[in-house]
Design a protein around this motif. Structure first.
Motif, mmCIF file in Angstrom:
data_model
loop_
_atom_site.group_PDB
_atom_site.id
_atom_site.type_symbol
_atom_site.label_atom_id
_atom_site.label_comp_id
_atom_site.label_asym_id
_atom_site.label_seq_id
_atom_site.Cartn_x
_atom_site.Cartn_y
_atom_site.Cartn_z
ATOM 1 N N ASP A 1 -15.362 52.074 10.018
ATOM 2 C CA ASP A 1 -15.672 53.498 10.105
ATOM 3 C C ASP A 1 -15.023 54.155 11.313
ATOM 4 O OD1 ASP A 1 -17.288 53.275 7.858
ATOM 5 O OD2 ASP A 1 -19.023 52.672 9.058
ATOM 6 N N GLU A 2 -14.335 53.371 12.116
ATOM 7 C CA GLU A 2 -13.806 53.874 13.375
ATOM 8 C C GLU A 2 -12.295 53.912 13.343
ATOM 9 O OE1 GLU A 2 -13.873 51.568 17.278
ATOM 10 O OE2 GLU A 2 -15.705 52.781 17.378
ATOM 11 N N ASP A 3 -11.737 55.072 13.616
ATOM 12 C CA ASP A 3 -10.289 55.209 13.700
ATOM 13 C C ASP A 3 -9.852 54.873 15.116
ATOM 14 O OD1 ASP A 3 -7.654 55.951 13.801
ATOM 15 O OD2 ASP A 3 -7.953 57.825 12.701
ATOM 16 N N PRO A 4 -9.046 53.826 15.297
ATOM 17 C CA PRO A 4 -8.672 53.421 16.653
ATOM 18 C C PRO A 4 -7.853 54.470 17.392
ATOM 19 C CG PRO A 4 -7.335 52.264 15.033
ATOM 20 C CD PRO A 4 -8.402 52.995 14.286
ATOM 21 N N GLU A 5 -7.242 55.412 16.676
ATOM 22 C CA GLU A 5 -6.457 56.440 17.332
ATOM 23 C C GLU A 5 -7.310 57.634 17.760
ATOM 24 O OE1 GLU A 5 -3.499 55.825 18.101
ATOM 25 O OE2 GLU A 5 -3.336 53.977 16.922
ATOM 26 N N MET A 6 -8.513 57.769 17.154
ATOM 27 C CA MET A 6 -9.344 58.927 17.436
ATOM 28 C C MET A 6 -10.430 58.632 18.464
ATOM 29 S SD MET A 6 -8.028 61.302 15.659
ATOM 30 C CE MET A 6 -9.304 62.562 15.793
ATOM 31 N N SER A 7 -10.866 57.381 18.529
ATOM 32 C CA SER A 7 -11.946 57.035 19.450
ATOM 33 C C SER A 7 -11.371 56.406 20.702
ATOM 34 C CB SER A 7 -12.900 56.061 18.757
ATOM 35 O OG SER A 7 -13.893 55.620 19.640
ATOM 36 N N SER A 8 -11.958 56.736 21.851
ATOM 37 C CA SER A 8 -11.404 56.232 23.103
ATOM 38 C C SER A 8 -12.405 55.450 23.937
ATOM 39 C CB SER A 8 -10.879 57.397 23.944
ATOM 40 O OG SER A 8 -11.931 58.284 24.250
ATOM 41 N N GLY B 1 1.220 44.739 22.732
ATOM 42 C CA GLY B 1 0.390 45.587 23.574
ATOM 43 C C GLY B 1 -0.827 46.129 22.851
ATOM 44 N N MET B 2 -1.504 45.286 22.063
ATOM 45 C CA MET B 2 -2.676 45.727 21.309
ATOM 46 C C MET B 2 -3.889 45.875 22.216
ATOM 47 S SD MET B 2 -1.633 45.813 18.095
ATOM 48 C CE MET B 2 -3.136 45.748 17.132
ATOM 49 N N THR B 3 -4.623 46.984 22.051
ATOM 50 C CA THR B 3 -5.950 47.073 22.656
ATOM 51 C C THR B 3 -6.915 46.289 21.780
ATOM 52 O OG1 THR B 3 -6.566 49.059 21.413
ATOM 53 C CG2 THR B 3 -5.450 49.381 23.541
ATOM 54 N N ILE B 4 -8.046 45.925 22.342
ATOM 55 C CA ILE B 4 -9.040 45.188 21.561
ATOM 56 C C ILE B 4 -9.552 46.026 20.408
ATOM 57 C CG2 ILE B 4 -11.392 44.247 21.647
ATOM 58 C CD1 ILE B 4 -9.265 42.379 22.683
ATOM 59 N N GLN B 5 -9.686 47.326 20.631
ATOM 60 C CA GLN B 5 -10.141 48.215 19.562
ATOM 61 C C GLN B 5 -9.167 48.209 18.391
ATOM 62 O OE1 GLN B 5 -10.218 52.293 20.634
ATOM 63 N NE2 GLN B 5 -11.212 52.983 18.752
ATOM 64 N N LYS B 6 -7.875 48.342 18.700
ATOM 65 C CA LYS B 6 -6.858 48.340 17.652
ATOM 66 C C LYS B 6 -6.783 46.980 16.979
ATOM 67 C CE LYS B 6 -3.281 49.878 15.336
ATOM 68 N NZ LYS B 6 -3.475 50.812 14.208
ATOM 69 N N LEU B 7 -6.932 45.918 17.756
ATOM 70 C CA LEU B 7 -6.919 44.573 17.185
ATOM 71 C C LEU B 7 -8.068 44.389 16.201
ATOM 72 C CD1 LEU B 7 -5.841 41.659 17.084
ATOM 73 C CD2 LEU B 7 -7.295 41.154 19.059
ATOM 74 N N ARG B 8 -9.254 44.850 16.590
ATOM 75 C CA ARG B 8 -10.410 44.749 15.696
ATOM 76 C C ARG B 8 -10.162 45.515 14.400
ATOM 77 N NH1 ARG B 8 -15.749 43.599 16.787
ATOM 78 N NH2 ARG B 8 -15.342 43.732 19.041
ATOM 79 N N TYR B 9 -9.592 46.694 14.531
ATOM 80 C CA TYR B 9 -9.304 47.522 13.357
ATOM 81 C C TYR B 9 -8.342 46.807 12.402
ATOM 82 C CZ TYR B 9 -7.396 51.423 10.636
ATOM 83 O OH TYR B 9 -6.974 52.235 9.612
ATOM 84 N N VAL C 1 -16.783 36.426 12.187
ATOM 85 C CA VAL C 1 -15.526 35.763 12.539
ATOM 86 C C VAL C 1 -14.707 36.663 13.451
ATOM 87 C CG1 VAL C 1 -13.320 34.932 11.632
ATOM 88 C CG2 VAL C 1 -15.453 34.317 10.480
ATOM 89 N N ILE C 2 -14.632 37.946 13.109
ATOM 90 C CA ILE C 2 -13.879 38.908 13.918
ATOM 91 C C ILE C 2 -14.448 38.978 15.331
ATOM 92 C CG2 ILE C 2 -13.364 41.365 14.203
ATOM 93 C CD1 ILE C 2 -13.152 41.524 11.131
ATOM 94 N N ASP C 3 -15.776 39.036 15.435
ATOM 95 C CA ASP C 3 -16.402 39.109 16.757
ATOM 96 C C ASP C 3 -16.077 37.875 17.589
ATOM 97 O OD1 ASP C 3 -17.535 41.562 16.214
ATOM 98 O OD2 ASP C 3 -19.439 40.723 15.510
ATOM 99 N N GLU C 4 -16.131 36.693 16.971
ATOM 100 C CA GLU C 4 -15.855 35.459 17.706
ATOM 101 C C GLU C 4 -14.399 35.408 18.167
ATOM 102 O OE1 GLU C 4 -17.984 33.204 18.671
ATOM 103 O OE2 GLU C 4 -19.715 34.082 17.675
ATOM 104 N N VAL C 5 -13.497 35.818 17.288
ATOM 105 C CA VAL C 5 -12.075 35.807 17.651
ATOM 106 C C VAL C 5 -11.797 36.822 18.759
ATOM 107 C CG1 VAL C 5 -9.735 36.275 16.816
ATOM 108 C CG2 VAL C 5 -11.316 34.958 15.401
ATOM 109 N N ILE C 6 -12.415 37.992 18.662
ATOM 110 C CA ILE C 6 -12.237 39.017 19.693
ATOM 111 C C ILE C 6 -12.671 38.488 21.052
ATOM 112 C CG2 ILE C 6 -13.142 41.208 20.556
ATOM 113 C CD1 ILE C 6 -11.050 41.647 18.469
ATOM 114 N N GLU C 7 -13.825 37.832 21.109
ATOM 115 C CA GLU C 7 -14.306 37.290 22.381
ATOM 116 C C GLU C 7 -13.339 36.256 22.934
ATOM 117 O OE1 GLU C 7 -16.921 38.166 24.336
ATOM 118 O OE2 GLU C 7 -17.011 39.838 22.936
ATOM 119 N N ALA C 8 -12.814 35.407 22.060
ATOM 120 C CA ALA C 8 -11.855 34.394 22.499
ATOM 121 C C ALA C 8 -10.575 35.039 23.007
ATOM 122 C CB ALA C 8 -11.563 33.424 21.360
ATOM 123 N N VAL C 9 -10.079 36.043 22.296
ATOM 124 C CA VAL C 9 -8.830 36.702 22.675
ATOM 125 C C VAL C 9 -8.976 37.388 24.039
ATOM 126 C CG1 VAL C 9 -7.286 38.621 22.107
ATOM 127 C CG2 VAL C 9 -7.946 36.986 20.343
#
Length: 271
Positions: free
Chosen positions: A255-262, A236-244, A109-117
């Protein structure tokens, strides 16, 4: 027992004081940023005036103020109705039970919503997506167009397409299903909302103030992605932060910290 002047302060008194202090802090956090703050200040002023009137023995004024305070209790319940509803909802909700009975499948569900967003953001197509989680939101579902569809990016893009009759409203996702579209959300009455945010963002805040939901907002003017949760709006959400945030809200491990991974910070712009 510790003597403080004419008072004796023991362990029981310390515990009671600590509990009262915690309640006051929680009440402040509960009403902070809402119109309830000036109302509370007004009530404190009325109580202080009443105490002063009683001290000087002004019986007639004291009688009038007491009658006003009696009526004021009912008025406070009416004024604070949304806040009281949210408080009782949070107390009564057992999120562990919802996680236990969750049917799973949140990752897809998250993947589908991310693609739509991502597509909605690039085309600057306005959108409101509500993840109901434990909240049923039956009142909103009944007022919208009821659906029972699997979550897919294609369906979300079709719903929010400007040429379709369902685009003007919110999509509600519950138990990994799209249960409603074109649902109209309550508008937040918070006076502290920035004027740069329009009706779509105010609606996202409004529903998040009284329900345990995560709301994704795509701005029609800028394509900027925001989320509303617990009566707070993050823009101003990035997709990474939105997924998190989606994984955290739906109870999926990340397993991924959105503030640590770029390496995915530019996913929205480059995809």
């Amino acid at each position: 027992m510790l003597p403080f002047g004419f008072l004796e302060f023991g362990l029981k008194d310390f515990i009671e004081t600590l509990i009262i202090a915690m309640v006051i802090v929680l009440l402040y956090r509960w009403i902070r940023g809402s119109f309830a703050v000036p109302v509370v200040i007004g009530l404190v002023i009325v109580f202080a005036i009443n105490a002063a009137v009683s001290l000087f023995g002004l019986t007639t004024i004291n009688f009038i103020l007491r009658r006003l305070l009696d009526v004021g209790i009912l008025a406070v319940i009416i004024i604070f109705q949304p806040e009281i509803r949210k408080l009782l909802y949070n107390i009564g909700q057992n999120t562990s039970l919802y996680k236990f009975f969750d049917r799973g499948g949140s990752y897809s569900v998250i993947d589908e919503v991310i693609e739509a967003v991502k597509s909605l953001s690039r085309s600057k197509t306005g959108a409101l997506i509500v993840f109901a989680k434990g909240a049923t939101l039956n009142d909103l579902v009944d007022k919208g167009v009821e659906l029972d569809a699997s979550v897919s990016s294609e369906l979300l893009l079709t719903i929010f397409n400007r040429g379709t009759p369902l685009h003007d409203g919110a999509v509600i996702i519950r138990d990994n299903k799209i249960v409603a579209a074109s649902a109209y959300l309550p508008i937040s009455q918070n006076p502290n909302i920035s004027s740069v945010f329009g009706t779509r963002h105010r609606a996202a805040l409004g529903i998040s103030e009284v329900n345990d939901v995560l709301v994704i907002v795509v701005s029609e003017e800028t394509g900027r992605v925001s989320i509303a949760q617990n009566g707070a709006l993050t823009s101003g959400m990035t997709i990474q932060k939105l997924r998190y945030e989606m994984q955290k809200h739906l109870g999926e491990k990340s397993d991924e910290d959105p503030e640590m991974s770029s390496f995915r910070q530019s996913e929205l712009e480059s995809s």
